[in-house]
Write a protein that holds these residues in place. Structure first.
Motif: not given
Length: 506
Positions: A330, A370, A373, A380, A412, A447
């Motif tokens: 992201r 990431d 995502w 994930r 995750y 995160y």
């Protein structure tokens, strides 16, 4: 018309580059995304032409093999045009080098390909195979062996330096031809020839890096017979004793009777016994500690040799991880900030002390944290684990793959999760698993605190101070620290045996 290399899923590294490899057994085209340190193949095709099948007995390339090679090259030229390839590099090895009709064959190949073809000497082939190991193995130390259809090249590598290479007429097709398809006669030929391999005198207690399709096929067979949990060839390790036992089984038995022989193509099976015989004799004479399989060889070595010194000095793992970060995260900048944030965290306590290789693995994990995502939240962790474990990374062994994959998986699903792909856990030590949980736990704090956006982590350092794990937050960011962030901080603190503390600073 759309530019084929302007796709959103591709890096802006210029036009693709291609290598056409005219070998004694196969003719292959590999097209790479660009000329950068982490070479990424976007197309790979081979045609098993068997050019070296009769060279030693007749002195010539067989006409049917020549025509198959020409047909493959015409297709390869068309594919390069369709893919918008910029530079095309072409090379040829032992069969074309040794055959009396080799010069005429090369001239026609050059006309078809539209580019000059480098006819490699044995010494040059050994050098490029070693460059392939430098391109794909982190800090290699041992002897590289490149087994083709016509010859075996051997060369010493250590400390980034390449020794003088030698070539021996022990390729699979050459042995098959000289021995009249008798493995027993082939073994005698090998034993008579192998004393010339003086470079093996430097191999004792070190690693033998095996390059070439026949040895990869042998390793694949070994991998499936063992039920090995990770089907990635590059970096696969076979201990010396096991390699000797396995090669004896392969050259003694009819290939069709071997367990899991179906994982090897029909065209490769006749050469397995010869490849096994050569590997057994290399291991016996050299007394290596292990065999490491490399998916990178002469083709990648050629491109590596053409790179600028500062590019060659880059770490291919970190380059590849940074590229995936750009393509899939992201915020790529957030991944870079996560590297710096965890650098400071791990440096804050002797409990978290790292070696050089552990640091590079952690940094790669941060850059890859990431990449999944877009997946459904429930998957994930699983998707990240599978993508990282099976990615075409260089400069990475299987234990390192598993450590990085598990770190992101725990990021995750939580550091207390015990339902990871259980087989991949076999590849890491208990210490590596503990480090993966710690890193995953730190990522979970980062995160949630930053929402994967840049700018927050540099202002919210995490550090061990004595018996406390301290998250420092400036007053204007204090509202970001809610109960969920506190819970994750407590989990991480418990994992490293410290008490959590969040301090608000002016």
């Amino acid at each position: 018309m759309d530019n084929p290399h302007r796709a959103p899923g591709r890096l802006p590294v210029g036009a693709p580059v291609a290598v056409i490899d005219i070998g004694s057994n196969s003719v292959r085209l590999v097209v790479y995304e660009g000329m950068n340190r982490a070479l990424a193949p976007i197309f790979n095709e081979k045609a098993l032409c068997g050019l070296g099948r009769e060279v030693l007995s007749t002195g010539r390339l067989a006409e049917d093999a020549v025509q198959r090679a020409f047909s493959a090259l015409r297709r390869f030229r068309g594919l390069c045009n369709a893919m918008g390839v910029g530079a095309v590099y072409a090379l040829a090895t032992a069969a074309a080098r040794d055959a009396e009709n080799g010069p005429a064959f090369i001239a026609e190949c050059e006309a078809i390909c539209g580019t000059a073809i480098e006819l490699l000497t044995g010494k040059r082939e050994a050098e490029l195979a070693a460059c392939g190991i430098l391109a794909g193995v982190h800090d290699p130390d041992g002897v590289v062996g490149d087994l083709g259809g016509g010859s075996l090249e051997l060369v010493n590598v250590k400390g980034g330096q390449i020794g003088t290479g030698i070539t021996l007429p022990l390729g699979g097709l050459a042995l098959q031809d000289r021995s009249s398809r008798s493995p027993r006669k082939a073994e005698k030929i090998i034993k008579e020839t192998m004393p010339d391999a003086s470079v093996l005198g430097d191999l004792a207690g070190r690693t033998f890096y095996a390059v070439g399709g026949t040895w990869r096929a042998l390793a694949r067979l070994h991998m499936f017979q063992k039920g090995y949990p990770l089907h990635v060839m590059h970096g696969y390790v076979i201990p010396a004793r096991e390699a000797l036992d396995f090669t004896r089984i392969v050259h003694r038995a009819d290939a069709e009777t071997l367990a899991h022989i179906d994982v090897i193509s029909d065209a490769r099976r006749p050469l397995l016994a010869y490849g096994a015989l050569v590997l057994e004799n290399v291991m016996r004479q050299g007394r290596a500690s292990e065999v490491v399989i490399s998916a990178l060889g002469v083709r990648e070595g050629l491109l590596y040799s053409l790179m600028m010194p500062e590019v060659r000095a880059e770490d291919p793992l970190l380059v590849a991880a940074a590229e995936l970060n750009v393509l899939r995260a992201r915020s790529p900048r957030h991944g870079e900030e996560l590297v710096e944030w965890t650098d400071a965290f791990f440096a804050s306590s002797p409990v978290l002390e790292e070696g050089v290789d552990e640091t590079r693995l952690r940094r790669a994990a941060c850059l890859l944290a990431d990449i999944s995502w877009r997946a459904h939240p429930d998957y994930r962790g699983e998707q990240s684990l599978n993508m990282i474990a099976h990615a075409a990374f260089a400069g990475l062994d299987h234990a390192g793959r598993a450590y990085i994959a598990l770190s992101v998986y725990f990021r995750y699903v939580g550091i207390g999760a015990d339902d990871a792909e259980t087989r991949i856990l076999e590849l890491v030590t208990t210490g590596q698993l503990d480090r993966a949980r710690i890193l995953g736990g730190a990522m979970r704090v980062a995160y949630l605190l930053s929402a994967a956006m840049p700018g927050t982590l540099p202002r919210t350092p995490l550090a061990v101070r004595g018996e406390q794990l301290v998250l420092s937050v400036p007053r204007d960011l204090a509202p970001l620290v809610n109960e969920r962030v506190q819970a994750r901080l407590r989990q991480l603190a418990k994992l490293i045996g410290r008490e959590p503390l969040t301090e608000v600073v002016d």
